[in-house]
Design an enzyme around this catalytic site. Structure first.
Site, PDB file in Angstrom:
ATOM      1  N   GLY A  32       5.883  23.399  42.661  1.00 46.76           N
ATOM      2  CA  GLY A  32       4.844  24.568  42.538  1.00 46.76           C
ATOM      3  C   GLY A  32       3.692  24.359  41.914  1.00 46.76           C
ATOM      4  N   ASN A  33       2.881  25.370  41.650  1.00 52.38           N
ATOM      5  CA  ASN A  33       1.536  25.123  41.233  1.00 52.38           C
ATOM      6  C   ASN A  33       1.951  25.385  39.459  1.00 52.38           C
ATOM      7  OD1 ASN A  33      -1.408  25.087  40.568  1.00 52.38           O
ATOM      8  ND2 ASN A  33      -1.692  26.585  42.164  1.00 52.38           N
ATOM      9  N   SER A  36       3.527  28.401  37.882  1.00 51.92           N
ATOM     10  CA  SER A  36       4.231  29.008  38.961  1.00 51.92           C
ATOM     11  C   SER A  36       5.663  29.547  38.377  1.00 51.92           C
ATOM     12  CB  SER A  36       4.434  28.471  40.163  1.00 51.92           C
ATOM     13  OG  SER A  36       4.971  26.990  39.963  1.00 51.92           O
ATOM     14  N   GLU A 108      11.724  18.459  37.656  1.00 48.04           N
ATOM     15  CA  GLU A 108      10.655  19.232  37.688  1.00 48.04           C
ATOM     16  C   GLU A 108       9.425  18.447  38.556  1.00 48.04           C
ATOM     17  OE1 GLU A 108       7.726  21.496  34.689  1.00 48.04           O
ATOM     18  OE2 GLU A 108       8.924  20.203  33.907  1.00 48.04           O
TER      19      GLU A 108
END
Length: 237
Positions: A32-33, A36, A108
């Site tokens: 994700g950004n 996010s 991550e």
């Protein structure tokens, strides 16, 4: 000629037992950004005893023999993008290779997003010369061909760029203070192109999309609703 003595039981070495191959963990990449909700997601699942969480190695990026390469990258991307992204690819390959005794490993981001989103964003934005882009692409391809970068599931935390920007301001991390909305929009588009539309790059595994344009409590509820699916609790790990 061998003597009978040399063939006696006492002189025959026992055959070494082959060690059973260690079963690979079910590997989940949280993508994700910036802003996010990845850290929130990882902290939620860190409480599960069957999960080992491996965060982005940001601490390495912020101290390479005393150099904060993350800060250098944000301050002058056109100067430091090749050095920084080369190191990112190296450290993310280490994350993929990290062994665990837990049945589930949750990481991550991944080597894939490093290449398909962040390197691609620098190149498209004119902050990375063609030759640097070519070098990083060759490096990425070599890792792909020679190392095991397998992941089983991508959890894509989908959030609007303005939501991400507000969270970045709230958490007030030193290196992120200069991140403009345009940068977040560009990264958002690249994540969407990769994980939803699959325009230029294909997702290496199934993708679970969770919208995180919500408050913290609602985010936790969504993670809980998808917990069995993410951890594959209904299957034998």
């Amino acid at each position: 000629m061998l003597s009978l003595k040399s063939l006696s039981v006492e002189n025959v070495k026992p055959t070494q037992k082959r060690q059973p191959k260690k079963k690979k963990p079910f590997t989940v990449a949280v993508e994700g950004n910036i802003g996010s909700g990845k850290s929130t997601c990882l902290e939620y699942f860190r409480k599960q005893k069957q999960v080992e969480v491996v965060p982005e190695p940001v601490f390495k990026w912020k101290d390479v023999k005393g150099y904060n390469t993350l800060e250098l990258m944000y301050k002058d991307a056109s100067r430091w993008s090749l050095a920084f992204q080369s190191y990112v690819q190296l450290t993310m390959a280490e994350v993929h290779r990290k062994e665990t005794d837990c049945p589930v490993k949750m990481i991550e981001r991944s080597l894939y997003s490093a290449r398909y989103c962040f390197v691609e964003n620098l190149f498209k934005g004119g902050l990375m010369p063609d030759v640097d882009y070519a070098i990083l692409s060759e490096w990425y391809n070599w890792i792909q061909e020679n190392e095991d970068m397998h992941i089983d599931l991508i959890v894509y935390l989908q959030a609007k760029p303005v939501t991400c920007q507000n969270r970045i301001k709230m958490r007030n991390r030193h290196e992120e203070q200069s991140v403009p909305l345009e940068y977040l929009q560009s990264l958002n588009d690249l994540h969407e192109d990769w994980l939803i539309k699959e325009n230029k790059f294909k997702a290496p595994c199934p993708v679970l999309v969770i919208n995180t344009d919500c408050g913290l409590n609602d985010m936790y509820k969504k993670f809980d609703a998808h917990r069995d699916e993410i951890l594959q609790l209904n299957k034998e790990n």
